[in-house]
Design a protein around this motif. Sequence first.
Motif, short mmCIF file in Angstrom:
data_model
loop_
_atom_site.label_atom_id
_atom_site.label_comp_id
_atom_site.label_asym_id
_atom_site.label_seq_id
_atom_site.Cartn_x
_atom_site.Cartn_y
_atom_site.Cartn_z
N VAL A 152 0.95 -1.19 -0.15
CA VAL A 152 0.00 -0.19 -0.15
C VAL A 152 0.97 1.37 -0.06
O VAL A 152 1.41 1.37 0.79
CB VAL A 152 -0.94 -0.03 1.31
CG1 VAL A 152 -1.75 1.35 1.34
CG2 VAL A 152 -1.85 -1.06 1.07
N HIS A 153 0.74 2.08 -1.17
CA HIS A 153 1.42 3.19 -1.01
C HIS A 153 0.75 4.44 -0.20
O HIS A 153 -0.58 4.60 -0.16
CB HIS A 153 1.71 3.68 -2.46
CG HIS A 153 2.69 2.98 -3.07
ND1 HIS A 153 4.05 2.62 -2.89
CD2 HIS A 153 2.43 1.98 -4.24
CE1 HIS A 153 4.62 1.93 -3.66
NE2 HIS A 153 3.66 1.33 -4.56
N ALA A 154 1.70 5.51 0.22
CA ALA A 154 1.20 6.58 0.95
C ALA A 154 0.37 6.10 2.23
O ALA A 154 -0.79 6.45 2.48
CB ALA A 154 0.50 7.70 0.15
N ALA A 155 0.90 5.09 3.01
CA ALA A 155 0.39 4.24 3.94
C ALA A 155 -0.19 5.09 5.13
O ALA A 155 -1.16 4.77 5.97
CB ALA A 155 1.10 3.06 4.55
N ALA A 156 0.32 6.38 5.41
CA ALA A 156 -0.29 7.16 6.44
C ALA A 156 -1.32 8.26 6.05
O ALA A 156 -1.76 8.85 6.90
CB ALA A 156 1.18 7.83 7.03
N GLY A 158 -4.77 9.85 3.91
CA GLY A 158 -6.35 9.43 4.07
C GLY A 158 -6.63 7.90 3.81
O GLY A 158 -7.35 7.37 4.33
N VAL A 159 -6.40 7.83 2.41
CA VAL A 159 -6.84 6.59 1.93
C VAL A 159 -5.78 5.50 2.19
O VAL A 159 -6.54 4.35 2.72
CB VAL A 159 -6.59 6.63 0.27
CG1 VAL A 159 -7.07 5.03 -0.39
CG2 VAL A 159 -7.85 7.45 -0.42
N GLY A 160 -4.43 5.48 2.13
CA GLY A 160 -3.52 4.59 2.72
C GLY A 160 -3.81 3.97 4.17
O GLY A 160 -3.71 2.81 4.29
N SER A 161 -4.15 5.01 5.16
CA SER A 161 -4.15 4.74 6.56
C SER A 161 -5.37 3.71 6.70
O SER A 161 -5.59 2.37 7.45
CB SER A 161 -4.19 5.65 7.33
OG SER A 161 -5.37 6.58 7.03
N GLY A 176 3.52 -0.98 3.96
CA GLY A 176 3.24 0.38 3.52
C GLY A 176 4.23 1.18 3.29
O GLY A 176 5.05 1.21 4.28
N THR A 177 4.30 1.95 2.47
CA THR A 177 5.40 2.91 2.10
C THR A 177 4.86 4.32 2.91
O THR A 177 3.86 4.73 2.94
CB THR A 177 5.54 3.57 0.61
OG1 THR A 177 4.34 4.22 0.09
CG2 THR A 177 5.73 2.37 -0.33
N ALA A 178 5.95 4.90 3.55
CA ALA A 178 5.74 6.01 4.56
C ALA A 178 6.96 6.94 4.69
O ALA A 178 8.14 6.06 4.64
CB ALA A 178 4.91 5.81 5.51
N VAL A 219 -0.10 6.88 -5.75
CA VAL A 219 0.86 7.87 -6.21
C VAL A 219 0.90 8.05 -7.84
O VAL A 219 0.88 9.00 -8.28
CB VAL A 219 2.20 7.34 -5.66
CG1 VAL A 219 3.12 8.44 -6.20
CG2 VAL A 219 2.16 7.40 -4.05
N GLY A 220 1.16 6.87 -8.43
CA GLY A 220 1.34 6.82 -10.03
C GLY A 220 2.64 6.98 -10.42
O GLY A 220 3.52 7.08 -9.53
N GLY A 221 2.90 7.30 -11.66
CA GLY A 221 4.10 7.55 -12.29
C GLY A 221 5.15 6.68 -12.15
O GLY A 221 4.88 5.37 -12.26
N ASP A 222 6.25 6.92 -11.94
CA ASP A 222 7.41 5.93 -11.69
C ASP A 222 7.34 4.97 -10.57
O ASP A 222 7.78 3.95 -10.62
CB ASP A 222 8.71 6.66 -11.37
CG ASP A 222 9.33 7.55 -12.41
OD1 ASP A 222 8.75 7.04 -13.55
OD2 ASP A 222 10.05 8.31 -12.28
N THR A 223 6.43 5.56 -9.47
CA THR A 223 6.20 4.39 -8.29
C THR A 223 5.24 3.21 -8.71
O THR A 223 5.45 2.20 -8.36
CB THR A 223 5.34 5.48 -7.17
OG1 THR A 223 6.17 6.35 -6.81
CG2 THR A 223 4.94 4.44 -6.05
N LEU A 224 4.40 3.61 -9.78
CA LEU A 224 3.46 2.83 -10.24
C LEU A 224 4.15 1.77 -11.05
O LEU A 224 4.20 0.49 -10.81
CB LEU A 224 2.39 3.38 -11.04
CG LEU A 224 1.25 2.37 -11.96
CD1 LEU A 224 0.68 1.48 -10.92
CD2 LEU A 224 0.64 3.12 -12.75
#
Length: 334
Positions: A152-156, A158-161, A176-178, A219-224
């Motif tokens: 799960v990206h941006a795990a901290a 709103g959606v990620g948490s 989770g990335t954070a 996140v999208g982009g390179d992270t995706l």
Amino acid sequence: MKAISYRHYGGPEVLEYGEVRDPKVGPDQVLVKVRAAAVNPVDWKCREGYLDAVLDAVFPVIPGWDVSGVVVQPGAAVTEFAVGDEVIGYCREDFLSRGTFAEYVAAPVRTLARKPRNLSFEEAAGLPLAGLTAYQVLVRALEMRRGETVLVHAAAGGVGSLAVQIAAHLGARVIGTASERNHDHVRGLGGEPVTYGEGLAERVRALAPDGVEAVFDTVGGDTLKTSANLLAPEGRLASIADPGVVGLGGRYCFVRPDAQDLGRLTDLAERGVISVHVQETFPLERTADAHRLNQEGRTRGKIVVTMDREEAEGTVWNRGEESTLYSTSQEGTF
């Protein structure tokens, strides 16, 4: 009524605080006295015109899709809610105009559910859009199963948490990335934190050498693109940020209002399975500041706009002719 609105697309400076016309209540709508409305990235993306190709804007636009509040008038065809019921809603329509950053909102009944009794109005306002997004991606798009591992990206955020908490409840292992400052927060939600940025792939592989069964991209982009290479054979990929996920064999997801799904989230909240962290609250007149903070992209949990909880002195809601409600204060007649 008092509300935030904008007359044309632009930055936070286009948001105006002032009087707008009172909302009309259609047969399948519910008039809600707003207690709190959460800020989501889609709010400022709409304000800046990024969704103009898919959503007509009827100016002036009142922004906002998330709400928690109290029912003051059900529409003529509504049987699901009564005056005084506390509700939450993801009040998205197929055009931009009648949002939730206002004292009142006429919300389609299909967008509402009962407010969790154990959450404050501020916490509850942060549940609908983020919670529905997390639930629909994990359960429907990724079809998470017990024993699987999900990244799960941006795990901290709103959606990620909420995704971390729901995935853990489903029996999944969650990576989770954070940022490092949020690692303890992610652990508290039930996830295993990894720092995003350069070297992410190696850090994830150290935790899951055989790959992950699913990736929830925010996140999208390179992270995706990096995430696609971390999948185990037959792994599933979903993104809420980048339609390019389809070209990588994954699914692009845009959350839908769903009263049944929202009711499931209420149940999970009341059982203590999920919680909503509110980073900061702003009064309605400072909605522009709330938008600015959200645009910085470093939010832990949710940013929420609050309304004055006190009725104007002498306000009494009564049932008048033709099943309408009216107020004896100067707040307007509905």
